[in-house]
Structures are given as structure tokens and as C-alpha cells.
Design a protein around this motif. Structure first.
Motif, short mmCIF file in Angstrom:
data_model
loop_
_atom_site.label_atom_id
_atom_site.label_comp_id
_atom_site.label_asym_id
_atom_site.label_seq_id
_atom_site.Cartn_x
_atom_site.Cartn_y
_atom_site.Cartn_z
N GLU A 1 0.89 -1.16 0.00
CA GLU A 1 0.00 0.00 0.00
C GLU A 1 0.93 1.21 0.00
OE1 GLU A 1 -3.80 1.28 -0.31
OE2 GLU A 1 -3.31 -0.81 0.02
N CYS A 2 0.91 1.97 -1.09
CA CYS A 2 1.87 3.06 -1.26
C CYS A 2 1.32 4.38 -0.73
CB CYS A 2 2.26 3.20 -2.73
SG CYS A 2 3.70 4.26 -2.95
N HIS A 3 2.17 5.11 -0.04
CA HIS A 3 1.83 6.42 0.51
C HIS A 3 2.66 7.53 -0.13
CE1 HIS A 3 -0.44 4.91 4.13
NE2 HIS A 3 0.20 3.81 3.78
N LYS B 1 0.07 9.53 -5.06
CA LYS B 1 -1.06 10.40 -4.72
C LYS B 1 -1.39 11.34 -5.88
CE LYS B 1 -0.22 10.70 0.30
NZ LYS B 1 -1.01 9.57 0.63
N HIS C 1 2.87 -1.29 4.29
CA HIS C 1 2.71 0.10 3.86
C HIS C 1 4.10 0.64 3.51
CE1 HIS C 1 -1.50 0.63 5.13
NE2 HIS C 1 -1.18 -0.29 6.03
N LYS D 1 3.38 13.48 6.31
CA LYS D 1 2.18 13.35 5.46
C LYS D 1 0.97 14.02 6.11
CE LYS D 1 4.00 10.44 2.38
NZ LYS D 1 4.44 10.89 1.13
N TRP E 1 5.59 5.75 3.84
CA TRP E 1 4.86 6.56 4.81
C TRP E 1 5.89 7.37 5.60
CZ3 TRP E 1 4.90 7.58 9.97
CH2 TRP E 1 3.84 8.39 10.41
N HIS F 1 -5.65 8.51 -1.64
CA HIS F 1 -4.90 8.71 -0.39
C HIS F 1 -3.77 7.70 -0.28
CE1 HIS F 1 -4.20 9.77 3.78
NE2 HIS F 1 -4.38 8.51 4.12
N THR F 2 -4.07 6.44 -0.55
CA THR F 2 -3.06 5.38 -0.65
C THR F 2 -3.39 4.55 -1.88
OG1 THR F 2 -4.27 3.78 0.71
CG2 THR F 2 -2.74 5.26 1.86
#
Length: 146
Positions: free
Chosen positions: A25-27, A32, A114, A121, A117, A38-39
Motif C-alpha cells: 500500500e503506497c503512501h 497520490k 505500507h 504526510k 509513509w 490517499h493510498t
């Protein structure tokens, strides 16, 4: 025979029978900006494991507008403009974003962690029990390119 994972559009089919070599899950700010999410659920595959039936119908644009000469390119269908995949100019990986690139997102394995992150952020760290890293998972090794 059906492929395990199939995405793309009516004009260009992107398929693989391989499992992702990385699934997160990329932040990151680039994801974005590109997806508006958002993710973003991102799956990396070895470059040679992902097949494209009509590569002549692909338009390539830089993935990162701030680094237009970077290795990743967004591949778009020249007929309909659909986002097909991210392709690595170095030949290491091809990337699927299941909910954006025509895949059945429910058929993909859940992201295992994740990535990218950081506390700047402006939102709390994820609390879903999956590991949270400031980049890719520490044990990830980039495959050799061409």
C-alpha cells in the motif's frame, strides 16, 4: 486459458500468471498525484512475467513529473487513454495498480505492508497490523534489468 491476473483495456491486454515480487500500500506523493488516491495498492512483478498483447498501442509518459527522466513510465492505450501499467525503462519490473488498471482488485492478494509513509504526510501511521516503512520493505531486492 485465462491468466491469473489480467488488466488493461479492450484494446491492450496486460496479463501475468506470476505472483507479485512486492505488494504494498503506497503512501508516496507521486502515487497520490497520479492516482488522486490517499493510498494506492501497488504490485511489482518481474518485468518478463508481465505480457502485453499490443505494445504498438502504448503511449509512454513519465511516472514522476518531478523526475521526467526517471526509470518508470506510465503506459497508456493510444486508442482509449486507459492506464495499462507502469513500465521500467531499465527492464527490472512492471507495476500493476489493480483498481486503476483494469484488474479485478479483489483477485489480487492484499498488500502485505505500507510503503513510503512518513510523519510529514499529516495523518497518523496506519494501524491495520501490517508493517509500515519509510520506503520499500528493507528486504526487497530489485531484480536485474537489461
Amino acid at each position: 486459458m485465462m491468466s491469473k491476473y489480467a488488466g488493461g483495456c479492450a484494446h491492450v491486454h496486460v496479463t501475468t500468471d506470476a505472483e507479485p515480487i512486492d505488494n504494498h500500500e503506497c503512501h508516496c506523493n507521486v502515487c497520490k498525484a497520479v492516482t488522486g488516491q490517499h493510498t494506492t495498492h501497488v504490485a511489482f512483478f518481474n518485468h518478463g512475467d508481465v505480457k502485453v498483447d499490443h505494445p504498438e498501442k502504448i503511449k509512454r509518459v513519465p511516472f514522476n513529473a518531478q523526475n521526467p527522466n526517471g526509470p518508470l513510465e506510465i503506459c497508456l492505450c493510444t486508442d482509449c487513454g486507459a492506464v495499462l501499467m507502469l513500465d521500467d525503462k531499465v527492464g527490472r519490473i512492471r507495476v500493476a495498480v489493480p483498481n486503476v488498471m483494469g484488474y479485478d482488485d479483489a483477485a489480487f492478494p492484499k498488500a502485505t505492508y505500507h510503503a513510503f509513509w512518513d510523519e510529514t504526510k499529516g495523518y497518523p501511521a496506519p494501524q491495520d497490523g501490517r508493517p509500515v516503512f519509510g520506503g520499500l520493505r528493507p528486504e526487497f531486492v530489485w531484480p536485474a534489468g537489461h
